[in-house]
Design a protein around this motif. Structure first.
Motif, PDB file in Angstrom:
ATOM      1  N   ALA A  97       8.895  18.228   5.562  1.00 27.05           N
ATOM      2  CA  ALA A  97       9.323  17.823   6.906  1.00 27.05           C
ATOM      3  C   ALA A  97       8.252  16.959   7.563  1.00 27.05           C
ATOM      4  CB  ALA A  97       9.621  19.049   7.753  1.00 27.05           C
ATOM      5  N   THR A  98       6.998  17.371   7.438  1.00 30.03           N
ATOM      6  CA  THR A  98       5.898  16.587   8.011  1.00 30.03           C
ATOM      7  C   THR A  98       5.772  15.240   7.323  1.00 30.03           C
ATOM      8  OG1 THR A  98       4.699  18.640   8.502  1.00 30.03           O
ATOM      9  CG2 THR A  98       3.422  16.597   8.524  1.00 30.03           C
ATOM     10  N   GLY A  99       5.903  15.241   5.992  1.00 27.88           N
ATOM     11  CA  GLY A  99       5.812  13.997   5.241  1.00 27.88           C
ATOM     12  C   GLY A  99       6.938  13.041   5.568  1.00 27.88           C
ATOM     13  N   LYS A 100       8.147  13.564   5.775  1.00 25.61           N
ATOM     14  CA  LYS A 100       9.278  12.696   6.111  1.00 25.61           C
ATOM     15  C   LYS A 100       9.118  12.098   7.504  1.00 25.61           C
ATOM     16  CE  LYS A 100      12.402  15.755   4.675  1.00 25.61           C
ATOM     17  NZ  LYS A 100      13.698  16.385   4.327  1.00 25.61           N
ATOM     18  N   ASP A 101       8.572  12.862   8.429  1.00 26.75           N
ATOM     19  CA  ASP A 101       8.289  12.311   9.763  1.00 26.75           C
ATOM     20  C   ASP A 101       7.271  11.181   9.673  1.00 26.75           C
ATOM     21  OD1 ASP A 101      10.044  13.791  11.304  1.00 26.75           O
ATOM     22  OD2 ASP A 101       8.591  15.371  11.753  1.00 26.75           O
ATOM     23  N   TRP A 107       0.858  -1.191   0.000  1.00 23.60           N
ATOM     24  CA  TRP A 107       0.000   0.000   0.000  1.00 23.60           C
ATOM     25  C   TRP A 107       0.889   1.235   0.000  1.00 23.60           C
ATOM     26  CZ3 TRP A 107      -2.645   1.982   5.084  1.00 23.60           C
ATOM     27  CH2 TRP A 107      -3.318   3.194   4.829  1.00 23.60           C
ATOM     28  N   ASN A 108       0.793   2.049  -1.055  1.00 23.36           N
ATOM     29  CA  ASN A 108       1.445   3.353  -1.079  1.00 23.36           C
ATOM     30  C   ASN A 108       0.495   4.357  -0.441  1.00 23.36           C
ATOM     31  OD1 ASN A 108       3.251   5.486  -1.753  1.00 23.36           O
ATOM     32  ND2 ASN A 108       2.000   5.951  -3.533  1.00 23.36           N
ATOM     33  N   ILE A 109       0.849   4.838   0.741  1.00 23.65           N
ATOM     34  CA  ILE A 109      -0.023   5.713   1.522  1.00 23.65           C
ATOM     35  C   ILE A 109       0.140   7.150   1.052  1.00 23.65           C
ATOM     36  CG2 ILE A 109      -0.655   6.449   3.844  1.00 23.65           C
ATOM     37  CD1 ILE A 109       1.047   4.008   4.848  1.00 23.65           C
ATOM     38  N   VAL A 110      -0.923   7.759   0.586  1.00 22.16           N
ATOM     39  CA  VAL A 110      -0.898   9.175   0.225  1.00 22.16           C
ATOM     40  C   VAL A 110      -2.001   9.904   0.978  1.00 22.16           C
ATOM     41  CG1 VAL A 110       0.066   8.748  -2.072  1.00 22.16           C
ATOM     42  CG2 VAL A 110      -2.416   8.891  -1.787  1.00 22.16           C
ATOM     43  N   THR A 111      -1.827  11.219   1.104  1.00 18.64           N
ATOM     44  CA  THR A 111      -2.874  12.039   1.729  1.00 18.64           C
ATOM     45  C   THR A 111      -3.625  12.850   0.683  1.00 18.64           C
ATOM     46  OG1 THR A 111      -1.310  13.840   2.136  1.00 18.64           O
ATOM     47  CG2 THR A 111      -1.576  12.199   3.884  1.00 18.64           C
ATOM     48  N   SER A 112      -3.332  12.591  -0.601  1.00 18.36           N
ATOM     49  CA  SER A 112      -3.884  13.323  -1.740  1.00 18.36           C
ATOM     50  C   SER A 112      -3.376  14.761  -1.719  1.00 18.36           C
ATOM     51  CB  SER A 112      -5.405  13.267  -1.781  1.00 18.36           C
ATOM     52  OG  SER A 112      -5.829  11.934  -1.999  1.00 18.36           O
ATOM     53  N   ASP A 125      -2.285   9.698  10.196  1.00 16.97           N
ATOM     54  CA  ASP A 125      -1.646   8.911  11.237  1.00 16.97           C
ATOM     55  C   ASP A 125      -2.667   8.005  11.926  1.00 16.97           C
ATOM     56  OD1 ASP A 125       1.094   8.808  12.679  1.00 16.97           O
ATOM     57  OD2 ASP A 125      -0.348   8.865  14.305  1.00 16.97           O
ATOM     58  N   GLU A 126      -3.836   8.571  12.244  1.00 12.73           N
ATOM     59  CA  GLU A 126      -4.887   7.740  12.847  1.00 12.73           C
ATOM     60  C   GLU A 126      -5.439   6.748  11.840  1.00 12.73           C
ATOM     61  OE1 GLU A 126      -9.369   7.965  14.700  1.00 12.73           O
ATOM     62  OE2 GLU A 126      -8.148   9.793  14.812  1.00 12.73           O
ATOM     63  N   PHE A 127      -5.524   7.159  10.588  1.00 13.13           N
ATOM     64  CA  PHE A 127      -6.017   6.258   9.540  1.00 13.13           C
ATOM     65  C   PHE A 127      -5.166   4.993   9.480  1.00 13.13           C
ATOM     66  CE2 PHE A 127      -8.484   6.065   5.499  1.00 13.13           C
ATOM     67  CZ  PHE A 127      -7.901   4.930   4.946  1.00 13.13           C
ATOM     68  N   VAL A 128      -3.832   5.158   9.465  1.00 14.11           N
ATOM     69  CA  VAL A 128      -2.937   4.003   9.382  1.00 14.11           C
ATOM     70  C   VAL A 128      -3.080   3.130  10.622  1.00 14.11           C
ATOM     71  CG1 VAL A 128      -0.535   3.266   9.252  1.00 14.11           C
ATOM     72  CG2 VAL A 128      -1.316   5.180   7.858  1.00 14.11           C
ATOM     73  N   ARG A 129      -3.124   3.739  11.801  1.00 17.92           N
ATOM     74  CA  ARG A 129      -3.263   2.970  13.039  1.00 17.92           C
ATOM     75  C   ARG A 129      -4.555   2.149  13.027  1.00 17.92           C
ATOM     76  NH1 ARG A 129       0.182   4.412  17.171  1.00 17.92           N
ATOM     77  NH2 ARG A 129       1.422   6.294  16.800  1.00 17.92           N
ATOM     78  N   THR A 130      -5.621   2.759  12.563  1.00 22.01           N
ATOM     79  CA  THR A 130      -6.916   2.073  12.526  1.00 22.01           C
ATOM     80  C   THR A 130      -6.895   0.913  11.539  1.00 22.01           C
ATOM     81  OG1 THR A 130      -7.971   4.207  12.980  1.00 22.01           O
ATOM     82  CG2 THR A 130      -9.406   2.422  12.263  1.00 22.01           C
ATOM     83  N   THR A 131      -6.285   1.129  10.382  1.00 19.63           N
ATOM     84  CA  THR A 131      -6.184   0.079   9.370  1.00 19.63           C
ATOM     85  C   THR A 131      -5.368  -1.101   9.893  1.00 19.63           C
ATOM     86  OG1 THR A 131      -6.280   1.791   7.657  1.00 19.63           O
ATOM     87  CG2 THR A 131      -5.546  -0.381   6.980  1.00 19.63           C
ATOM     88  N   GLN A 177      -1.734  14.510  10.015  1.00 22.68           N
ATOM     89  CA  GLN A 177      -2.218  14.209  11.367  1.00 22.68           C
ATOM     90  C   GLN A 177      -3.382  13.224  11.309  1.00 22.68           C
ATOM     91  OE1 GLN A 177      -3.122  17.725  13.709  1.00 22.68           O
ATOM     92  NE2 GLN A 177      -4.682  16.626  14.883  1.00 22.68           N
ATOM     93  N   ARG A 178      -4.287  13.468  10.399  1.00 24.93           N
ATOM     94  CA  ARG A 178      -5.451  12.597  10.225  1.00 24.93           C
ATOM     95  C   ARG A 178      -5.023  11.234   9.671  1.00 24.93           C
ATOM     96  NH1 ARG A 178      -9.204  11.736   6.160  1.00 24.93           N
ATOM     97  NH2 ARG A 178     -11.404  11.594   6.782  1.00 24.93           N
TER      98      ARG A 178
END
Length: 451
Positions: A230-234, A132-137, A162-168, A159-160
């Motif tokens: 920076a946010t994307g790399k984190d 899965w390649n995770i994008v935020t669009s 991050d919760e999406f991945v945890r939930t998945t 930020q949103r």
């Protein structure tokens, strides 16, 4: 044993990939709406022992440049016509047995339950070969297609997500590996004690669970990301096991590699389990002169306006408002910030105009071009790999499927001769191809040690 590199083949289920010139090339197959088109690519890459084929995706036609769709459609720029990559992945999986298939799905415009179900199903159907390649669009057009007036703020999207991945991940773990019993004599289909509701009640998502797909061969798909800001790399350092990168300069690639590995270590992860894949477009021939002629022919097919249309999509910023022959202005973009920062950095260094950037973007979205004989292209790959720029590479096509076919026939054997690339698959799942461990997940600590 000599450290070996990994290879992915970059695709979009479309008439173009990074190169807008690709669909105009006389040797390119433009039957991108047919299964044979993708089956052929999959078989070529599997013959070359590639780790995976990777599908990028966008959820809107490109209407950002001049707030009009006319020119993008006429020119056939990126995302004007794109099939759903999850359908394409299943089709490729049916005609290959080893090749991994990585597809893009948005953590902004889907729900964790829907996405978890799609990927768990694909992991079963391909017998453990999915990522899965995770994008935020990245664009306002995508937001409008899903009923929103405006696209979410850049940092808020992550930020949103991050919760999406945890939930998945919680949903993928709602079935234990041995929960499916299938005992016909006893009449026991599954052990309910090994299947759990997750009852997720988060800030952005709610889902009861359990997932109605049994535990899949890999436990969960390989996670890919392409964080550049920076946010994307984190975000990438926290979640990704493979990271797709675009930077045309060796110094930029080295800096990115070191930065991501450091961020992964700071996040409590093993940096060796976070693989970096910069992308390039190869041009090769029997002589360097022939390769240069092929490169020039391809690059001449790219026009600046097509490049600026795609740049406008990627950055969610309208570049039709600027003078093409002026220097690149210092503007704030809301889409892919890292790509624009890279373009601006090189433009300032080389005194490029916006027209120059548009031409360059149309030739391959800032990707470096490796040019020469098969040995010379292999030299460039080896130099980048040994210089600490990469764990593997994403090969993007100047023509399809010719670039892949020639690369497999000419460059792969040279890499194998040098001991830099496998001669046979030694595993069956994508996780095994990439040398990734099977991670446990804890909602309080992210990716953890081998289970």
């Amino acid at each position: 044993m000599t450290r070996q590199l990994h290879l992915g083949g970059f695709q979009i289920a479309s008439q173009v990939t990074h190169s807008h010139a690709a669909w105009r090339h006389p040797a390119s197959d433009t039957r991108f709406t047919t299964p044979d088109y993708y089956h052929r690519i999959g078989r070529i890459l599997e013959r070359g022992k590639f780790d995976f084929v990777f599908f990028a995706d966008l959820l809107a036609a490109p209407g950002r440049f001049g707030d009009d769709i006319t020119e993008p459609l006429r020119r056939g720029t990126q995302a004007t016509a794109t099939l759903d990559p999850s359908i394409v992945a299943a089709s490729i999986g049916a005609v290959t047995s080893k090749l991994g298939v990585a597809i893009t799905k948005s953590a902004t415009y889907f729900h964790p339950y829907e996405l978890a179900r799609i990927f768990a199903s694909l992991d079963h159907i391909t017998q453990g070969r999915v990522a899965w390649n995770i994008v935020t669009s990245l664009s306002q057009g995508e937001a409008q297609n899903f009923g929103h007036a405006e696209h979410l703020d850049h940092d808020f999207r992550y930020q949103r997500a991050d919760e999406f991945v945890r939930t998945t991940l919680e949903l993928w773990q709602s079935w234990d590996p041995d929960a499916l019993v299938l005992d016909k004599a006893a009449g026991v289909f599954a052990d309910p004690d090994r299947i759990r509701r997750i009852d997720h009640e988060g800030e952005y998502f709610r889902t009861r669970g359990p997932l109605n797909v049994p535990h899949s061969p890999q436990g969960r798909p390989v996670l890919i990301q392409a964080g550049a800001s920076a946010t994307g790399k984190d975000f990438a350092a926290r979640w990704a096991e493979a990271i797709f990168e675009i930077d045309p300069t060796p110094e930029g690639r080295r800096a990115y590699y070191d930065d991501i590995k450091s961020r992964a270590s700071d996040a409590g992860r093993d940096p060796d389990q976070v693989l970096i894949f910069p992308a390039f477009i190869p041009f090769f021939g029997e002589t360097e002169s022939i390769a240069r002629e092929k490169q020039a022919f391809h690059n001449d097919l790219a026009d600046p306006v097509s490049g600026l249309i795609t740049l406008s999509v990627h950055t969610d910023h309208d570049f039709s408002r600027y003078d093409l022959d002026a220097p690149v202005e210092d503007v704030t973009v809301s889409g892919t910030q890292g790509l624009f920062d890279t373009a601006r950095r090189v433009a300032n260094r080389d005194n490029l105009t916006l027209r120059d950037i548009g031409k360059w973007y149309a030739q391959g979205v800032l990707l470096p071009q490796f040019v020469g004989t098969a040995e010379q292209v292999a030299d460039q790959i080896e130099e980048s790999f040994t210089a600490g720029e990469a764990d593997g590479f994403m090969v993007s096509a100047a023509q399809t499927p010719g670039t892949f076919n020639d690369f497999v026939d000419a460059v792969v054997p040279e890499l194998q001769r040098r001991g830099l690339f496998r001669t046979e698959y030694t595993g069956s799942t994508l996780r095994e191809h990439l040398g990734l461990t099977r991670p446990a997940f804890d909602t309080s600590a992210g990716l953890q040690s081998v289970s």
